[in-house]
Design an enzyme around this catalytic site. Sequence first.
Site, PDB file in Angstrom:
ATOM      1  N   CYS A   1      27.319  -9.620   9.392  1.00  0.00           N
ATOM      2  CA  CYS A   1      27.704  -9.478   7.978  1.00  0.00           C
ATOM      3  C   CYS A   1      28.393  -8.139   7.779  1.00  0.00           C
ATOM      4  O   CYS A   1      27.813  -7.097   8.087  1.00  0.00           O
ATOM      5  CB  CYS A   1      26.497  -9.576   7.056  1.00  0.00           C
ATOM      6  SG  CYS A   1      26.950  -9.205   5.340  1.00  0.00           S
TER       7      CYS A   1
ATOM      8  N   SER B   1      32.075  -9.645  -0.918  1.00  0.00           N
ATOM      9  CA  SER B   1      31.158  -8.544  -0.626  1.00  0.00           C
ATOM     10  C   SER B   1      29.835  -8.848  -1.329  1.00  0.00           C
ATOM     11  O   SER B   1      29.368  -8.081  -2.170  1.00  0.00           O
ATOM     12  CB  SER B   1      31.774  -7.243  -1.120  1.00  0.00           C
ATOM     13  OG  SER B   1      30.780  -6.283  -1.214  1.00  0.00           O
TER      14      SER B   1
ATOM     15  N   GLY C   1      21.858 -16.905   4.184  1.00  0.00           N
ATOM     16  CA  GLY C   1      21.016 -16.014   4.993  1.00  0.00           C
ATOM     17  C   GLY C   1      19.743 -15.578   4.275  1.00  0.00           C
ATOM     18  O   GLY C   1      19.779 -15.237   3.088  1.00  0.00           O
TER      19      GLY C   1
ATOM     20  N   SER D   1      27.055 -20.856   6.581  1.00  0.00           N
ATOM     21  CA  SER D   1      26.129 -20.084   5.764  1.00  0.00           C
ATOM     22  C   SER D   1      26.875 -19.321   4.668  1.00  0.00           C
ATOM     23  O   SER D   1      27.950 -18.759   4.901  1.00  0.00           O
ATOM     24  CB  SER D   1      25.376 -19.087   6.639  1.00  0.00           C
ATOM     25  OG  SER D   1      24.494 -18.325   5.849  1.00  0.00           O
TER      26      SER D   1
HETATM   27  O1  RRO Z   1      26.397 -11.937   1.980  1.00  0.00           O
HETATM   28  C1  RRO Z   1      27.472 -11.502   2.417  1.00  0.00           C
HETATM   29  O2  RRO Z   1      28.085 -10.559   1.892  1.00  0.00           O
HETATM   30  C2  RRO Z   1      28.090 -12.044   3.644  1.00  0.00           C
HETATM   31  C3  RRO Z   1      27.387 -12.331   4.788  1.00  0.00           C
HETATM   32 BR1  RRO Z   1      25.568 -12.199   4.879  1.00  0.00          BR
HETATM   33  C4  RRO Z   1      28.081 -12.741   5.956  1.00  0.00           C
HETATM   34  O3  RRO Z   1      27.520 -12.970   7.039  1.00  0.00           O
HETATM   35  N1  RRO Z   1      29.427 -12.837   5.887  1.00  0.00           N
HETATM   36  C5  RRO Z   1      30.095 -12.585   4.743  1.00  0.00           C
HETATM   37  O4  RRO Z   1      31.323 -12.707   4.746  1.00  0.00           O
HETATM   38  N2  RRO Z   1      29.428 -12.191   3.634  1.00  0.00           N
END
Ligand code: RRO
Length: 314
Positions: A131, A71, A47, A22
């Site tokens: 996250c 980020s 996501g 993802s």
């Molecule tokens: O979108 C993000 O900043 C992010 C998510 Br949702 C995640 O699960 N892992 C990540 O490294 N970045």
Amino acid sequence: MGVNLEVEIGKLKLKNPIILASGCAGYGIEMEDFFPLNEVGAIVLKGISLKESIGNPPPRIWETPSGLINSIGLQNVGLKRFLEEKVPHLKGKNAIFIANFYGKTLEEYVDVAIELDKVDILQALEMNISCPNVKEGGIQFGLNPETVYKVVGKVKDRIKKPLWVKLTPSTNIREIAKAAVDANADVLVAINSVPSMAIDIENFEYRVKNRVGGLSGPAIHPIALKLANDVVESVKVPVIGCGGISSYKDALEFILIGCRAFELGTALFYNPLIPLEIKKDIEDYLRRKGFSSISEVIGLIKKGGNYGTSNDCS
Ligand code: RRO
């Protein structure tokens, strides 16, 4: 001699163990320029939350030695636009899609999962409680066994599709894995990115505006492998390894410790064709070693040492 790469993740059969992680393969559509989507075992989509989100302010990416700090902050099109704009494109692709989802509150986790559960092109739901980059939702749901038990249980009660739970490296992963499985999680994914930081010493600034980001890429592979191993040793449900895979060797390490499949992420950014290369290299490896299927090597690692026999969570 042909080799069989098929793996079973619970009731779900994948034609090979290669899953796109993802956040690294958009909504699937983005990867079609490179290969037919059904060449890989499954694709986990970016996501989804109930409401659309623009994510964190830039800069939100920083490359480190052998790694990438991100980020993004869960930028996503939101449930409504996902259903209207993305799902129609994915229909008829004959590929396996998994929706990754998160909520800002426990109720939002349940609400978005209920809606995604109705989407026929999705074969499973991957709950993101890991996250590192958002104030609400994400990692704080994944740090504490009681919270994990609650959010996984509440969602699991309301959906029919298999529930995968993606775990954070930032806590005692054995306890969290057990809590998720006690609440009937079907599959665990270990691990999400590692909270990290980088500084611009000339300008006295953090490299990413959010200050903290998630580190992924080769730098975290040995950490991910150790934590995936902890999860495999702690629970009986299928485990999917994730973290820093950049070659078939990294991927097979996860398989040998007992993961049924692996998620491939950051490497896609510099080589979108890496899933096909890893597939061919795994086939060559299996032939070279005299195996006819990947399932023969799942968990084949020679056990040894004292690690894991105590309550070791270091
Ligand atoms: O979108 C993000 O900043 C992010 C998510 Br949702 C995640 O699960 N892992 C990540 O490294 N970045």
